[in-house]
Scaffold this active site. Structure first.
Site, PDB file in Angstrom:
ATOM      1  N   ASP A 177      16.890 -13.201  60.471  1.00 14.77           N
ATOM      2  CA  ASP A 177      17.800 -12.454  61.341  1.00 14.77           C
ATOM      3  C   ASP A 177      19.191 -13.079  61.223  1.00 14.77           C
ATOM      4  O   ASP A 177      19.372 -14.262  61.484  1.00 14.77           O
ATOM      5  CB  ASP A 177      17.286 -12.534  62.781  1.00 14.77           C
ATOM      6  CG  ASP A 177      18.082 -11.639  63.722  1.00 14.77           C
ATOM      7  OD1 ASP A 177      18.821 -10.763  63.241  1.00 14.77           O
ATOM      8  OD2 ASP A 177      17.958 -11.834  64.940  1.00 14.77           O
ATOM      9  N   ASP A 224      20.595  -6.160  59.486  1.00 17.48           N
ATOM     10  CA  ASP A 224      20.721  -7.623  59.424  1.00 17.48           C
ATOM     11  C   ASP A 224      19.397  -8.348  59.667  1.00 17.48           C
ATOM     12  O   ASP A 224      19.387  -9.494  60.101  1.00 17.48           O
ATOM     13  CB  ASP A 224      21.771  -8.100  60.425  1.00 17.48           C
ATOM     14  CG  ASP A 224      21.271  -8.082  61.852  1.00 17.48           C
ATOM     15  OD1 ASP A 224      20.442  -7.225  62.170  1.00 17.48           O
ATOM     16  OD2 ASP A 224      21.710  -8.936  62.639  1.00 17.48           O
ATOM     17  N   GLU A 225      18.300  -7.710  59.360  1.00 19.02           N
ATOM     18  CA  GLU A 225      16.985  -8.282  59.667  1.00 19.02           C
ATOM     19  C   GLU A 225      15.972  -7.880  58.604  1.00 19.02           C
ATOM     20  O   GLU A 225      15.960  -6.733  58.168  1.00 19.02           O
ATOM     21  CB  GLU A 225      16.497  -7.654  60.966  1.00 19.02           C
ATOM     22  CG  GLU A 225      16.329  -8.586  62.128  1.00 19.02           C
ATOM     23  CD  GLU A 225      15.796  -7.804  63.305  1.00 19.02           C
ATOM     24  OE1 GLU A 225      14.576  -7.741  63.448  1.00 19.02           O
ATOM     25  OE2 GLU A 225      16.616  -7.239  64.055  1.00 19.02           O
TER      26      GLU A 225
END
Ligand code: MG
Length: 368
Positions: A11, A114-115
């Site tokens: 993350d 973003d993960e």
């Protein structure tokens, strides 16, 4: 049964803010708030996201931009820095991050901009120390090549990996080996578990259950009596590390969705958000009616002039609870909608569908 797996969840730390900071060469100590125009505290929009310096003021995404301004005003009154989001920047940075991560995974799943989840079991030959070394390596590669900070969680299930990436944020790495899962949940507040929302946690607290080990100690039968059979079964499996460890690319084809086109291009974002909420309720009703649950939520926005954007986000386990999808959709909307542009169409869709026999569930009595 296909045995124990080692799952990494990566993350990125305050991703949008970090990308802007890099791009504009800003001081990371200055509170940076991304979102709609604050208009000196009179702005009607919301915060898209903010950096860690701004979080110290209690500012967070989806907060009213006027409230953010009250907590930390911008020039000339205060030190806050207010900016619009630059979507193209994030997409480009995201692609580079995902490239770095994907090369080292047996199986790779981008969960949001973003993960990502990585199954690295074969890559590290089932060795947890090697898994930790690999996470360190990936973290430093992302920092060195892109200048971006990231956090990693390593665990035997998606939920444990995801929760672990939150443990030492920012720039953290936390690993929970398969034998340590139960210990990981000792004294762990129920509300920290993905799939147990704030209102579910409050309901559990009414029964004196504040932590996961308290829930576990009750045993499945007693827990089922105060919650539901499905929830009790699921909660026990969470603590025993028996929930999903499957990492797979999104199956976006299999989905349920609804869209709405406004009669006139809509400039009042409040109306757009209200319409979105109605669509979510319809989709969730449909999904529950079919007895299935979903792991991916997608929000579609079409602006005047037909330019269309879709953004999705996935959760660690499939759910059929409306509250979760409302929260996901609100966040997706806040982070991706350009509030200056009239909206022609709004849509909501769920994907990553799972059938009842493989479904993990949340409290099915959490209905408002
Ligand atoms: Mg993040």
């Amino acid at each position: 049964m296909d045995g124990e797996r080692i799952i990494i969840h990566c993350d990125m730390d305050a991703f949008f803010a970090a990308v802007e900071t890099l791009h504009h060469d800003l001081d990371p100590e200055v509170p940076l708030i991304l979102g709609s125009d604050p208009q000196n505290g009179r702005g009607r929009g919301i915060v898209s996201t903010c950096n860690y310096a701004a979080r110290k003021y209690g500012i967070h995404s989806a907060m009213a931009i006027s409230e953010a301004w009250r907590r930390c005003p911008g020039a000339p009154i205060g030190e806050g820095m207010y900016m619009r989001s630059t979507r193209g920047l994030y997409r480009r940075a995201s692609r580079k991050v995902m490239e770095i991560l994907a090369t080292e995974a047996d199986r790779f799943e981008k969960a949001s901009v973003d993960e990502a989840y990585l199954d690295i079991t074969s890559k590290v030959d089932g060795d947890w120390d090697s898994a930790l070394a690999l996470a360190r390596e990936l973290q430093s590669r992302i920092l060195q090549r892109l200048g971006l900070s990231s956090s990693f969680g390593i665990g035997p299930t998606r939920i444990v990996a995801k929760m672990s990436s939150e443990e030492n944020k920012p720039a953290g790495i936390h690993m929970v080996r398969s034998g340590e899962v139960m210990n990981f949940f000792a004294d762990r507040p129920t509300r920290e578990v993905p799939g147990i929302g704030p209102s579910s946690a409050n309901r559990l607290a009414e029964w004196g259950i504040e932590t996961m080990d308290e829930a576990y100690a009750m045993g499945e039968l007693a827990l089922a009596r105060v919650t539901s059979e499905r929830f009790a079964k699921w909660a026990i499996r969470v603590v025993e590390g028996e929930t999903s460890n499957q990492v797979s690319p999104l199956r976006s084809r299999k989905s349920i969705g609804k869209e709405y086109t406004f009669d006139k291009d809509q400039t009042d974002m409040q109306i757009v958000i209200e319409k979105l909420a109605i669509l979510i309720d319809k989709v969730v009703d449909r999904m529950r009616g079919m007895g299935i649950s979903a792991r991916v939520a997608e929000v579609k926005i079409r602006y005047a002039g037909f330019e269309t954007h879709t953004n999705h986000r996935s959760i660690p386990v499939a759910m059929d609870e409306g509250g979760i999808f409302h929260r996901l959709a609100r966040r997706l909307f806040a982070q991706n909608c350009d509030f200056d542009r009239p909206v022609r169409l709004i849509g909501f869709r769920v994907g990553g569908l799972e059938m009842p026999d493989t479904k993990q569930t949340t409290l099915d009595w959490e209905e408002e």
